[in-house]
Design an enzyme around this catalytic site. Structure first.
Site, PDB file in Angstrom:
ATOM      1  CE  LYS A 184      -3.789  -2.497   2.244  1.00 46.31           C
ATOM      2  NZ  LYS A 184      -4.774  -2.511   3.357  1.00 46.31           N
ATOM      3  CE1 TYR A 188      -9.383  -2.506   0.338  1.00 47.99           C
ATOM      4  CE2 TYR A 188      -8.722  -0.630  -1.006  1.00 47.99           C
ATOM      5  CZ  TYR A 188      -8.399  -1.738  -0.228  1.00 47.99           C
ATOM      6  OH  TYR A 188      -7.078  -2.072  -0.026  1.00 47.99           O
ATOM      7  CG  PHE A 195     -12.890   1.729   7.789  1.00 47.72           C
ATOM      8  CD1 PHE A 195     -12.483   1.156   6.594  1.00 47.72           C
ATOM      9  CD2 PHE A 195     -13.514   0.915   8.730  1.00 47.72           C
ATOM     10  CE1 PHE A 195     -12.683  -0.201   6.335  1.00 47.72           C
ATOM     11  CE2 PHE A 195     -13.712  -0.447   8.488  1.00 47.72           C
ATOM     12  CZ  PHE A 195     -13.300  -1.002   7.285  1.00 47.72           C
ATOM     13  NE  ARG A 255      -6.985 -13.424   5.355  1.00 51.73           N
ATOM     14  CZ  ARG A 255      -7.456 -12.184   5.301  1.00 51.73           C
ATOM     15  NH1 ARG A 255      -7.157 -11.410   4.269  1.00 51.73           N
ATOM     16  NH2 ARG A 255      -8.206 -11.707   6.265  1.00 51.73           N
ATOM     17  CB  THR A 268      -6.846  -6.207   9.921  1.00 50.41           C
ATOM     18  OG1 THR A 268      -7.333  -7.314   9.158  1.00 50.41           O
ATOM     19  CG2 THR A 268      -7.191  -4.918   9.210  1.00 50.41           C
ATOM     20  NE  ARG A 320      -2.086  -6.081   7.094  1.00 54.09           N
ATOM     21  CZ  ARG A 320      -3.172  -6.742   6.720  1.00 54.09           C
ATOM     22  NH1 ARG A 320      -3.625  -7.740   7.471  1.00 54.09           N
ATOM     23  NH2 ARG A 320      -3.802  -6.409   5.618  1.00 54.09           N
ATOM     24  CG  ASN A 345      -3.634  -2.699   6.827  1.00 52.92           C
ATOM     25  OD1 ASN A 345      -3.498  -2.233   5.706  1.00 52.92           O
ATOM     26  ND2 ASN A 345      -4.605  -3.524   7.149  1.00 52.92           N
ATOM     27  CG  HIS A 366      -5.242  -6.435  -0.190  1.00 52.54           C
ATOM     28  ND1 HIS A 366      -6.428  -6.334   0.481  1.00 52.54           N
ATOM     29  CD2 HIS A 366      -5.432  -7.344  -1.188  1.00 52.54           C
ATOM     30  CE1 HIS A 366      -7.316  -7.152  -0.090  1.00 52.54           C
ATOM     31  NE2 HIS A 366      -6.734  -7.766  -1.111  1.00 52.54           N
ATOM     32  CD  GLU A 369      -8.944  -8.983  -3.499  1.00 52.11           C
ATOM     33  OE1 GLU A 369      -9.810  -8.810  -2.627  1.00 52.11           O
ATOM     34  OE2 GLU A 369      -7.797  -9.416  -3.237  1.00 52.11           O
TER      35      GLU A 369
HETATM   36  P1  CMP Z   1      -7.393  -4.810   4.151  1.00 48.99           P
HETATM   37  O1  CMP Z   1      -7.832  -5.893   5.076  1.00 48.99           O
HETATM   38  O2  CMP Z   1      -6.299  -5.065   3.190  1.00 48.99           O
HETATM   39  O3  CMP Z   1      -8.671  -4.268   3.359  1.00 48.99           O
HETATM   40  C1  CMP Z   1      -9.626  -3.460   4.032  1.00 48.99           C
HETATM   41  C2  CMP Z   1      -8.890  -2.307   4.625  1.00 48.99           C
HETATM   42  O4  CMP Z   1      -9.690  -1.388   5.339  1.00 48.99           O
HETATM   43  C3  CMP Z   1      -7.909  -2.826   5.673  1.00 48.99           C
HETATM   44  O5  CMP Z   1      -6.909  -3.568   5.052  1.00 48.99           O
HETATM   45  C4  CMP Z   1      -7.490  -1.522   6.296  1.00 48.99           C
HETATM   46  O6  CMP Z   1      -6.577  -0.803   5.476  1.00 48.99           O
HETATM   47  C5  CMP Z   1      -8.831  -0.771   6.306  1.00 48.99           C
HETATM   48  N1  CMP Z   1      -9.477  -0.904   7.614  1.00 48.99           N
HETATM   49  C6  CMP Z   1      -9.981  -2.009   8.166  1.00 48.99           C
HETATM   50  N2  CMP Z   1     -10.505  -1.753   9.383  1.00 48.99           N
HETATM   51  C7  CMP Z   1     -10.309  -0.430   9.575  1.00 48.99           C
HETATM   52  C8  CMP Z   1     -10.637   0.449  10.642  1.00 48.99           C
HETATM   53  N3  CMP Z   1     -11.259   0.012  11.743  1.00 48.99           N
HETATM   54  N4  CMP Z   1     -10.300   1.747  10.517  1.00 48.99           N
HETATM   55  C9  CMP Z   1      -9.684   2.185   9.402  1.00 48.99           C
HETATM   56  N5  CMP Z   1      -9.353   1.386   8.343  1.00 48.99           N
HETATM   57  C10 CMP Z   1      -9.652   0.110   8.442  1.00 48.99           C
END
Ligand code: CMP
Length: 147
Positions: free
Chosen positions: A19, A59, A67, A95, A101, A112, A122, A125, A136
């Site tokens: 990212k 997304y 968010f 994963r 996450t 991460r 984070n 992905h 994707e």
């Molecule tokens: P990813 O799981 O790759 O895809 C969904 C994304 O949404 C996740 O990574 C984060 O970048 C973002 N995300 C998920 N939960 C939150 C949260 N609680 N607040 C802000 N961003 C979030």
């Protein structure tokens, strides 16, 4: 027979993005090294910048989340590295390699834990299912870009 063959092939692939925060911090090389050292073969790879429409579509599943706006802004603010990766059990193993996450909850040694700043920013992905890996991958790469 052919169906089983196809399923087995799909199971071996996942999709990832390094990212914008990873690119900004100069972590492309370190993260790709960790990915390949963990046994993933790079099938497709490129540096691009998502448009707002791209990120909104990618997304879409999160469009009702609070968010969502923040996520689209973050993912479009600079270039990303997108890749397709191949390995037995690719989705699940990747994963595990990237960790939870929320980096605060990610296991030691995960990407991460090492490189992500927060739950929003984070670092990487990883697809959450074989079906999403295929969707994707097709979103980011044409057939001619996959090896
Ligand atoms: P990813 O799981 O790759 O895809 C969904 C994304 O949404 C996740 O990574 C984060 O970048 C973002 N995300 C998920 N939960 C939150 C949260 N609680 N607040 C802000 N961003 C979030």
């Amino acid at each position: 027979m052919h169906e089983n063959l196809n399923k087995a092939m799909v199971t071996n692939r996942t999709f990832t993005m390094l990212k914008p925060d990873s690119v900004e911090k100069g972590n492309i090389g370190a993260i790709l090294e960790k990915i390949t050292a963990s046994g993933f073969r790079i099938v497709a790879l490129k540096l691009t910048q998502m448009t707002t429409a791209d990120a909104q579509a990618f997304y879409e599943v999160h469009s009702e989340r609070p968010f969502y706006g923040e996520l689209v802004e973050y993912m479009t603010r600079g270039p990303i590295v997108s890749a397709i990766l191949e390995k037995d059990n690719a989705v699940e193993d990747f994963r595990t390699l990237i960790g939870a996450t929320n980096p605060a909850e990610a296991a030691e040694g995960t990407i991460r834990k090492l490189y992500a700043a927060s739950i929003g920013e984070n670092a990487v992905h990883g697809s959450d299912s074989d079906e999403n890996a295929a969707i994707e991958s097709a979103f980011h790469f044409s057939g001619r870009e996959q090896f």
